[in-house]
Design a protein around this motif. Structure first.
Motif, PDB file in Angstrom:
ATOM      1  N   LEU A 109       0.823  -1.350  -0.094  1.00  5.77           N
ATOM      2  CA  LEU A 109      -0.041  -0.021   0.067  1.00  5.77           C
ATOM      3  C   LEU A 109       0.853   1.164   0.041  1.00  5.77           C
ATOM      4  O   LEU A 109       0.561   2.266  -0.626  1.00  5.77           O
ATOM      5  CB  LEU A 109      -1.107   0.134   1.166  1.00  5.77           C
ATOM      6  CG  LEU A 109      -1.882  -1.120   1.139  1.00  5.77           C
ATOM      7  CD1 LEU A 109      -2.894  -1.202   2.303  1.00  5.77           C
ATOM      8  CD2 LEU A 109      -3.080  -0.844  -0.031  1.00  5.77           C
ATOM      9  N   LEU A 145       1.977   1.718  -3.601  1.00  7.39           N
ATOM     10  CA  LEU A 145       0.917   2.004  -4.365  1.00  7.39           C
ATOM     11  C   LEU A 145       0.540   3.490  -4.017  1.00  7.39           C
ATOM     12  O   LEU A 145       0.511   4.511  -5.132  1.00  7.39           O
ATOM     13  CB  LEU A 145      -0.565   1.529  -3.945  1.00  7.39           C
ATOM     14  CG  LEU A 145      -0.629   0.255  -4.899  1.00  7.39           C
ATOM     15  CD1 LEU A 145      -2.015  -0.235  -4.422  1.00  7.39           C
ATOM     16  CD2 LEU A 145      -0.754   0.306  -6.196  1.00  7.39           C
ATOM     17  N   GLY A 146       0.625   3.970  -2.873  1.00  9.33           N
ATOM     18  CA  GLY A 146       0.386   5.583  -2.596  1.00  9.33           C
ATOM     19  C   GLY A 146       1.455   6.301  -3.198  1.00  9.33           C
ATOM     20  O   GLY A 146       1.109   7.498  -3.819  1.00  9.33           O
ATOM     21  N   TRP A 158      -1.325   9.824  -3.116  1.00 14.60           N
ATOM     22  CA  TRP A 158      -2.377   9.604  -1.829  1.00 14.60           C
ATOM     23  C   TRP A 158      -3.430  10.101  -1.993  1.00 14.60           C
ATOM     24  O   TRP A 158      -4.363   9.875  -1.221  1.00 14.60           O
ATOM     25  CB  TRP A 158      -1.639   9.975  -0.437  1.00 14.60           C
ATOM     26  CG  TRP A 158      -0.407   9.167  -0.295  1.00 14.60           C
ATOM     27  CD1 TRP A 158       0.879   9.459  -0.418  1.00 14.60           C
ATOM     28  CD2 TRP A 158      -0.526   7.720   0.165  1.00 14.60           C
ATOM     29  NE1 TRP A 158       1.710   8.715   0.037  1.00 14.60           N
ATOM     30  CE2 TRP A 158       1.092   7.377   0.273  1.00 14.60           C
ATOM     31  CE3 TRP A 158      -1.460   6.977   0.543  1.00 14.60           C
ATOM     32  CZ2 TRP A 158       1.490   6.012   0.710  1.00 14.60           C
ATOM     33  CZ3 TRP A 158      -0.922   5.751   1.082  1.00 14.60           C
ATOM     34  CH2 TRP A 158       0.254   5.406   1.014  1.00 14.60           C
ATOM     35  N   ILE A 189      -6.336   4.490  -2.681  1.00 20.59           N
ATOM     36  CA  ILE A 189      -5.248   3.267  -2.469  1.00 20.59           C
ATOM     37  C   ILE A 189      -6.067   2.182  -1.892  1.00 20.59           C
ATOM     38  O   ILE A 189      -5.642   0.958  -2.402  1.00 20.59           O
ATOM     39  CB  ILE A 189      -3.975   3.937  -2.003  1.00 20.59           C
ATOM     40  CG1 ILE A 189      -3.434   5.015  -2.546  1.00 20.59           C
ATOM     41  CG2 ILE A 189      -3.106   2.807  -1.592  1.00 20.59           C
ATOM     42  CD1 ILE A 189      -3.090   4.738  -3.932  1.00 20.59           C
TER      43      ILE A 189
END
Length: 192
Positions: free
Chosen positions: A143, A146-147, A152, A156
């Motif tokens: 995560l 991904l962020g 952000w 996400i």
């Protein structure tokens, strides 16, 4: 003690033997990446089950080695990951959206291995908890990556966590069934 340690009591622990076990573990992980099971809300692969299972079965060091070898194979361009070679290979694939999860595999195998050494895999509740801990440890770098990759301000958790929770709970339940059963099987034969 892990399943591997229990089964290896009467064998000489050699570096060559451990390398062979790590290779077999990496091949098992490759196979698990290539199998997709229809599931809701997203198709299910058994990769996380195998990653956590390698930690539970082999312990932190050898489980980490098997997962590390798998990642090295992928980094060198072998099509070992889910969706490869169609979605790319090598470091370019690893730098994509799944890169953080791939890194998380190392942490998950290690954490599950530590818990197995403490006996968490010997009963249903402990094995389920160990699998959940391994999953949480896996998702953290996934995560975060991904962020960092997409920003952000994007959804996400909706992309990288929520669709997989039901599948991961199912895999944790599978671990809770498999690993205590393996220990019971060994105990019935006077091993472990």
């Amino acid at each position: 003690m892990t399943l591997h340690a229990a089964l290896s009591k009467n064998f000489d622990e050699s570096m060559l033997r451990n390398v062979g076990i790590a290779i077999v573990g990496s091949l098992l992980l490759t196979l698990s990446a290539k199998v997709s099971i229809p599931f809701y809300p997203v198709p299910l692969t058994l990769q996380t089950f195998v990653v956590i299972g390698l930690g539970l079965a082999l312990g932190p060091t050898l489980g980490l080695a098997a997962v590390g070898l798998y990642l090295m194979q992928g980094a060198f361009g072998l099509p070992v990951f889910a969706g490869t070679p169609e979605k790319g290979i090598g470091l370019a694939y690893m730098a994509g959206p799944t890169g953080g999860y791939l890194l998380g595999y190392l942490f998950a195998a290690f954490a599950a291995g530590l818990l197995a050494k403490r006996g968490w895999d010997r009963n249903v509740f402990g094995a389920f908890a160990a699998a959940l801990v391994g999953g949480v440890v896996l998702y953290l770098p996934g995560l975060l990556w991904l962020g960092s990759l997409f920003g952000w301000d994007k959804p996400i958790l909706e992309w990288g966590l929520y669709p997989f929770v039901l599948g991961d709970l199912t895999k944790a339940a599978l671990a809770a069934a498999v690993f205590p059963a393996a220990w019971r099987f060994l105990k019935a034969r006077g091993i472990g």
